[in-house]
Design an enzyme around this catalytic site. Structure first.
Site, mmCIF file in Angstrom:
data_model
loop_
_atom_site.group_PDB
_atom_site.id
_atom_site.type_symbol
_atom_site.label_atom_id
_atom_site.label_comp_id
_atom_site.label_asym_id
_atom_site.label_seq_id
_atom_site.Cartn_x
_atom_site.Cartn_y
_atom_site.Cartn_z
ATOM 1 N N CYS A 113 0.788 -1.165 -0.033
ATOM 2 C CA CYS A 113 -0.125 0.134 -0.077
ATOM 3 C C CYS A 113 0.872 1.225 -0.047
ATOM 4 C CB CYS A 113 -0.991 -0.058 1.063
ATOM 5 S SG CYS A 113 -1.976 -1.470 1.247
ATOM 6 N N HIS A 246 -3.079 7.395 2.169
ATOM 7 C CA HIS A 246 -3.796 5.841 1.778
ATOM 8 C C HIS A 246 -4.988 5.549 2.196
ATOM 9 C CE1 HIS A 246 -3.994 1.639 0.894
ATOM 10 N NE2 HIS A 246 -3.736 1.491 2.192
ATOM 11 N N ASN A 276 -10.143 -0.051 -0.099
ATOM 12 C CA ASN A 276 -8.511 -0.205 -0.082
ATOM 13 C C ASN A 276 -8.069 -0.428 -1.356
ATOM 14 O OD1 ASN A 276 -5.759 -0.556 0.465
ATOM 15 N ND2 ASN A 276 -6.186 -1.133 2.380
#
Length: 319
Positions: A113, A246, A276
């Protein structure tokens, strides 16, 4: 001094949308449970025929169009992905071919990520060093391929998508600084612990996560790396016009913003609609905020992310 400036952004989301109500019919969960704990209402899922390079291609075309250049002017292609098309060649090389770009450097970056921050930092260093003039940086994921769809603790969190930025060397400040960190001793708290041996998958090829541990670690290191970026540039948190984190879940986003003293109306949050999307989440959110006019010339934009590894980083940009 040469800086890397963002001259174009782009993004792409697969057509299929999977809502929380859809997930209620798949696992023991509820829309209320997912929204309360994550802020997610829906996520996009790639078609079986779509690979990471396909998502990256669509996002890249948008960024190239926004930048007003010919793709053949690109001298560097970096793709951040955890879900490449194949073991090798790199997704960046596949994307390079699909874009019709000739001889230029192309490679993948894998920091989960945090991958887009790592890729952006790498491209920034290439440009600052005078090794290239124009770079394409992409975050692309088909995370749905590495999810255990019977595990309600993880399958509700992730989605597929891609985001891209086009960078060019300029005397005017653009990317002011980048900051990268990793702590391999924390690798087990978020992983997909599998490998291929003799043509067979060894281990569990799905995302596994210690949710509470990840949350605490993420909020701590994100606060630290943001302060690192601010200190290096002699800025205060009040000088940040937009925080683009993020998009892990809304609790991490809100907790980090609160610790930094940044109000939520200065935070770009897309986790509700995208889930996500790992390495794609930051460039996706950046593209949306750039295109809807929120980000304006001269503003300070702070990107930050954290991911498996454990990895984390930040990038401060003057738009």
């Amino acid at each position: 001094m040469k800086y890397a400036r963002v001259i174009g952004t782009g993004s792409y989301l697969p057509e299929k949308i999977l809502t929380n109500h859809d997930l209620e019919r798949m696992v023991d969960t509820s829309d209320e449970w997912i929204r309360t704990r994550t802020g997610i209402a829906q996520r996009h899922i790639a078609a079986d025929s779509e690979m990471a390079s396909d998502l990256a291609l669509n996002a890249s075309r948008e960024a190239i169009k926004a930048g007003g250049i010919d793709a053949r002017e690109i001298e560097l292609v970096i793709v951040a992905t955890t879900t490449p098309d194949m073991i090798f060649p790199s997704t960046a090389c596949i994307l390079q071919d699909k874009l019709g770009i000739g001889d230029c450097a192309a490679f993948d970056v894998q920091a989960v990520c945090s991958g887009f921050i790592y890729a952006l930092a790498t491209a920034d260093m290439f440009i600052r060093a005078g090794k290239c003039q124009t770079a394409l940086v992409v975050g692309a994921e088909v995370y749905s391929r590495i999810l255990d769809w019977s595990d309600r603790s993880t399958c509700v969190l992730f989605g597929d998508g891609a985001g891209a930025v086009l960078l060019t060397g300029d005397e005017r400040p653009g990317v002011l600084s980048t900051h990268l960190h990793a702590d391999g001793s924390q690798s087990k708290i978020l992983s997909a612990p599998a490998n291929i041996c003799g043509g067979k998958v060894q281990g569990k090829p799905f995302v596994v996560m210690e949710g509470n541990t990840v949350f605490k670690f993420a909020v701590k290191v994100l606060e630290e790396v943001v302060h690192e970026a601010l200190t290096e540039n002699n800025l205060e948190s009040s000088d940040i016009d937009w925080l683009i984190p993020h998009q892990a879940n809304i609790r991490i986003i809100a907790s980090t913003a609160k610790k930094l003293g940044i109000p939520m109306d200065k935070v770009v949050a897309t986790v509700d609609k995208h889930g996500n999307t790992s390495a794609a989440s930051i460039p996706l959110a950046l593209d949306i905020a750039a295109r809807d006019g929120r980000i304006k010339s001269g503003q300070h934009v702070l990107l930050e992310g954290v991911g498996g590894g454990f990895t984390w980083g930040a990038a401060l940009i003057r738009w």
